[in-house]
Design an enzyme around this catalytic site. Sequence first.
Site, PDB file in Angstrom:
ATOM      1  NE  ARG A  70      47.125  59.141  -3.274  1.00 35.95           N
ATOM      2  CZ  ARG A  70      46.621  58.005  -2.672  1.00 35.95           C
ATOM      3  NH1 ARG A  70      46.355  56.939  -3.424  1.00 35.95           N
ATOM      4  NH2 ARG A  70      46.238  58.028  -1.449  1.00 35.95           N
ATOM      5  CG  HIS A  73      53.035  60.996  -6.202  1.00 38.02           C
ATOM      6  ND1 HIS A  73      54.177  60.582  -5.725  1.00 38.02           N
ATOM      7  CD2 HIS A  73      53.076  62.137  -6.557  1.00 38.02           C
ATOM      8  CE1 HIS A  73      55.071  61.521  -5.750  1.00 38.02           C
ATOM      9  NE2 HIS A  73      54.324  62.689  -6.302  1.00 38.02           N
ATOM     10  NE  ARG A 109      49.199  55.839  -1.840  1.00 41.07           N
ATOM     11  CZ  ARG A 109      49.736  56.191  -2.991  1.00 41.07           C
ATOM     12  NH1 ARG A 109      50.245  57.493  -3.219  1.00 41.07           N
ATOM     13  NH2 ARG A 109      49.320  55.796  -4.105  1.00 41.07           N
ATOM     14  CG  ASN A 145      58.633  63.798  -4.553  1.00 41.66           C
ATOM     15  OD1 ASN A 145      57.536  63.221  -4.344  1.00 41.66           O
ATOM     16  ND2 ASN A 145      58.539  64.941  -5.511  1.00 41.66           N
ATOM     17  CG  PHE A 158      51.986  69.935 -11.019  1.00 43.83           C
ATOM     18  CD1 PHE A 158      53.447  69.266 -10.637  1.00 43.83           C
ATOM     19  CD2 PHE A 158      51.016  69.295 -10.674  1.00 43.83           C
ATOM     20  CE1 PHE A 158      53.514  68.192 -10.246  1.00 43.83           C
ATOM     21  CE2 PHE A 158      50.770  67.806 -10.142  1.00 43.83           C
ATOM     22  CZ  PHE A 158      52.219  67.421  -9.948  1.00 43.83           C
ATOM     23  NE  ARG A 355      53.350  69.735  -3.453  1.00 40.73           N
ATOM     24  CZ  ARG A 355      54.140  69.113  -2.306  1.00 40.73           C
ATOM     25  NH1 ARG A 355      55.185  69.532  -1.939  1.00 40.73           N
ATOM     26  NH2 ARG A 355      53.913  67.844  -2.169  1.00 40.73           N
ATOM     27  CE1 TYR A 359      50.064  68.748  -3.540  1.00 38.44           C
ATOM     28  CE2 TYR A 359      49.745  66.512  -2.963  1.00 38.44           C
ATOM     29  CZ  TYR A 359      50.333  67.581  -3.231  1.00 38.44           C
ATOM     30  OH  TYR A 359      51.842  67.342  -4.006  1.00 38.44           O
ATOM     31  NE  ARG A 366      43.426  60.487  -3.966  1.00 37.07           N
ATOM     32  CZ  ARG A 366      43.486  59.900  -3.011  1.00 37.07           C
ATOM     33  NH1 ARG A 366      43.099  58.321  -3.294  1.00 37.07           N
ATOM     34  NH2 ARG A 366      44.059  60.265  -2.065  1.00 37.07           N
TER      35      ARG A 366
HETATM   36  C1  HEM Z   1      57.876  69.694  -4.693  1.00 38.67           C
HETATM   37  C2  HEM Z   1      56.907  69.520  -5.429  1.00 38.67           C
HETATM   38  C3  HEM Z   1      56.033  68.227  -4.897  1.00 38.67           C
HETATM   39  C4  HEM Z   1      56.266  67.128  -4.228  1.00 38.67           C
HETATM   40  C5  HEM Z   1      57.301  66.790  -3.236  1.00 38.67           C
HETATM   41  C6  HEM Z   1      54.905  66.237  -4.431  1.00 38.67           C
HETATM   42  C7  HEM Z   1      54.681  65.038  -3.733  1.00 38.67           C
HETATM   43  C8  HEM Z   1      53.540  64.466  -3.674  1.00 38.67           C
HETATM   44  C9  HEM Z   1      53.428  63.122  -3.123  1.00 38.67           C
HETATM   45  C10 HEM Z   1      54.139  62.327  -2.059  1.00 38.67           C
HETATM   46  C11 HEM Z   1      52.266  62.920  -3.487  1.00 38.67           C
HETATM   47  C12 HEM Z   1      51.301  61.476  -3.164  1.00 38.67           C
HETATM   48  C13 HEM Z   1      50.705  61.640  -1.940  1.00 38.67           C
HETATM   49  C14 HEM Z   1      50.022  60.269  -1.694  1.00 38.67           C
HETATM   50  O1  HEM Z   1      50.688  59.359  -1.206  1.00 38.67           O
HETATM   51  O2  HEM Z   1      48.882  60.132  -1.422  1.00 38.67           O
HETATM   52  C15 HEM Z   1      51.708  63.697  -4.554  1.00 38.67           C
HETATM   53  C16 HEM Z   1      50.271  63.806  -5.006  1.00 38.67           C
HETATM   54  C17 HEM Z   1      49.663  64.678  -5.577  1.00 38.67           C
HETATM   55  N1  HEM Z   1      50.339  65.855  -5.949  1.00 38.67           N
HETATM   56 FE1  HEM Z   1      52.271  66.438  -5.636  1.00 38.67          FE
HETATM   57  N2  HEM Z   1      54.298  67.085  -5.077  1.00 38.67           N
HETATM   58  C18 HEM Z   1      55.039  68.207  -5.613  1.00 38.67           C
HETATM   59  C19 HEM Z   1      54.319  69.010  -6.628  1.00 38.67           C
HETATM   60  C20 HEM Z   1      52.884  69.299  -6.653  1.00 38.67           C
HETATM   61  C21 HEM Z   1      52.380  70.397  -7.330  1.00 38.67           C
HETATM   62  C22 HEM Z   1      53.106  71.564  -7.639  1.00 38.67           C
HETATM   63  C23 HEM Z   1      51.160  69.890  -7.503  1.00 38.67           C
HETATM   64  C24 HEM Z   1      49.986  70.718  -8.129  1.00 38.67           C
HETATM   65  C25 HEM Z   1      49.932  72.077  -8.357  1.00 38.67           C
HETATM   66  C26 HEM Z   1      50.907  68.472  -7.042  1.00 38.67           C
HETATM   67  C27 HEM Z   1      49.811  68.194  -7.246  1.00 38.67           C
HETATM   68  C28 HEM Z   1      49.363  66.427  -6.484  1.00 38.67           C
HETATM   69  C29 HEM Z   1      48.268  66.029  -6.859  1.00 38.67           C
HETATM   70  C30 HEM Z   1      46.892  66.464  -7.463  1.00 38.67           C
HETATM   71  C31 HEM Z   1      48.622  64.712  -6.067  1.00 38.67           C
HETATM   72  C32 HEM Z   1      47.337  63.669  -6.135  1.00 38.67           C
HETATM   73  C33 HEM Z   1      46.936  63.808  -4.524  1.00 38.67           C
HETATM   74  C34 HEM Z   1      45.904  62.769  -4.224  1.00 38.67           C
HETATM   75  O3  HEM Z   1      44.976  62.382  -5.153  1.00 38.67           O
HETATM   76  O4  HEM Z   1      45.601  62.511  -3.042  1.00 38.67           O
HETATM   77  N3  HEM Z   1      51.954  68.079  -6.541  1.00 38.67           N
HETATM   78  N4  HEM Z   1      52.502  64.943  -4.577  1.00 38.67           N
END
Ligand code: HEM
Length: 690
Positions: A70, A73, A109, A145, A158, A355, A359, A366
């Site tokens: 990823r 995370h 997770r 989170n 981001f 977001r 994802y 991925r």
């Molecule tokens: C409140 C803000 C955010 C929270 C709470 C958050 C939370 C998370 C969490 C928990 C994961 C891990 C998911 C897993 O366990 O597979 C994750 C992955 C990810 N997040 Fe966020 N995120 C936030 C903001 C953002 C933003 C603003 C973006 C993009 C614009 C972003 C893009 C990503 C990406 C690309 C992944 C990888 C997902 C994957 O490969 O499965 N996140 N995020």
Amino acid sequence: MTKISTSVGDGGETHQRAEGDARVLTTNHGMPIGDNQNSLKSGARGPTLLEDFVLREKIFHFDHERIPERIVHARGSGAHGVFEATDDISDLSKAAVFRKGETTEVFVRFSTVAGGAGSVDTPRDVRGFAVKFYTTEGNWDLVGNNIPVFFIQDAIKFPDLVHAVKMEADRAYPQAGSAHDTFWDWASLMPESTHMLMWAMSDRTLPRSLRMMEGFGVHTFRLVNAEGKVSFVKFHWKPRLGLQSTIWDEALKLQAADNDYHRRDLWEAIDTGAFPQWDLGIQVFDQAFAEAQPYDVLDATKLIPEDDVPVRIIGTLTLNRNPDNFFAETEQVAFLPTNIVPGIDFSNDPLLQGRLFSYLDTQNSRLGTTNFHQIPINAPRCPFGNFQRDGKMQTQVPKGRANYEPNSLADHGEDGGPRESAERGFATANALTGPDEQGDKLRVRAELFADHYSQARLFYHSQTKAEQAHIASSFVFELSKVGVLDQVPPRMVANLRNVDEDLAKRVADGLGIEVPDAAAPARAPVKMGASDALSIHKNMKDTLEGRVVGILFTDGSDGGAIDAIVAAIEAEKGKAVLVAPKVGGAVLADGSKRKADGQLAGMPSQIFDAVAIIVSEDGCRSLLKEAAAIQFVMDAFGHLKAIGANDAARPLLEKAGVEPDKGVTMLDKRFVAAAKRRYYDREPGLRTLA
Ligand code: HEM
């Protein structure tokens, strides 16, 4: 008859062979394999032949085992469980998952953010708390989170945030940590991150266990009831074990003692039936409340104080099953903020909106296919189907001709496929049109987003003195790691002046720099007081449940005393772990041998919540010459833990510099009571905090 025979080949290699009806090893295409030890060669010492399709298939598959980790995370630990709705909120949401008494399977997770998949479990970092609910109306993913706010207000920032915090682009270090130039350069130029930085520099980013941290949906979402009535909502997970964090020195030493500290803790708890639980809470409010606040509820750098909108508990999450396979489940699980169900809806939060794209997009890259929803861990448990077809790794076999609609195939006796349902289908709820929710196309932020400091101050003023000292010291530590960019620490201190002058001064003093003459430009502050819910120390539980006590013993120790303390710990639902200089154990005073769970040099006290020292006089004398034993006691004391010791252990305590206090007890009931908590009052006498 099922049998495996063992024989030795000409070159001394071991062959285990299936006899009778024992399962036979095959290629991926089902052909039975005769020899899994030797490749096909031209002569015993000749070259390996290209013809060896068994070898080639095996190596080919192995070569492609890894998939991209990823982008954030990357390191995580997962578990299966169940969510039970415990309160009737049908007046707020029509979602089936919230129907009182409804149970829903989940996969959770937990993750760190910055480090790679192979990084350690205990850096200073935010923890992901992502929950996939396999509801009867499709998957709902609450991708949150362990901190209720975020670094940025708009998704367009981001990639910059992630680039700045991850290892630096040219040198590829540091791994899994924010204490470096690029992160603080960016953060000090990003005043909107100040509130999140306060949380990140607090002990929230040093959880003792994944089981002892809160979770938050962060954004404002919306709930929709059967009549279409819409409310705003924030989601909270409250751990049944209470909040508990480590301290920085302990977290650093945990990295050395056990890279997998959190992963192991979660796995072992579930494996032994100590199922972790969280209550799901909601804060519900309406447009009128939203408009009356001095902050914008669409701004992810702001929270709603629990004192203003109390958290209502509506369900319980129980993690009760470890994954069968890490890769198939924890690695391949794909959480999508777009996975919502009728009765839940998004808000206009611009971070959430970004977001919603990110994802799905990243998971295609991925997991290598648009069909990742068919992977068992991602597939809905309810029936699902549509007219999307084909693509890489299509594993479903849709029958018939219906790959489009509308169609009239059913009129001819063919299966015409599924159809939309106005009654059961998802319908985006009407916007609660508030100020500036419609209008011209503009690249701007709403005005109230501009107050970056009032809630950072609320957070700081809600902490205990000890917690405030930890925050100040963390800023000092992190900024002390900024190398060549001299302008960064003063710029950060100028931001902190807007949070609290005393904090800014402590950080500047700790760094040995002057407090800048001017605070960073800021909007007029809003007075927000304090909120106990924001403190860890005010939300800890005095308990041994879920906690681990290390018991150090030696040759000549009193077996009865060991048994008594183990029984007392277990009676309080704690776990006792026996540690001796040798893993084989020690010969006790009565001549019997007691096995240890671990060797002293491999089980330092940072992996325990409290320690008991039960040694003989001779045993203590030998431990006085053992650095690991002195460090064991010194660190337990330094990490503010309870220490119970028998009389013979006194010289060891003295050599380790242990000073008497409420956490240092004899080995009786007092120790079991003392072991339920940590001794933060001890800290000022032990280390200089900023
Ligand atoms: C409140 C803000 C955010 C929270 C709470 C958050 C939370 C998370 C969490 C928990 C994961 C891990 C998911 C897993 O366990 O597979 C994750 C992955 C990810 N997040 Fe966020 N995120 C936030 C903001 C953002 C933003 C603003 C973006 C993009 C614009 C972003 C893009 C990503 C990406 C690309 C992944 C990888 C997902 C994957 O490969 O499965 N996140 N995020």
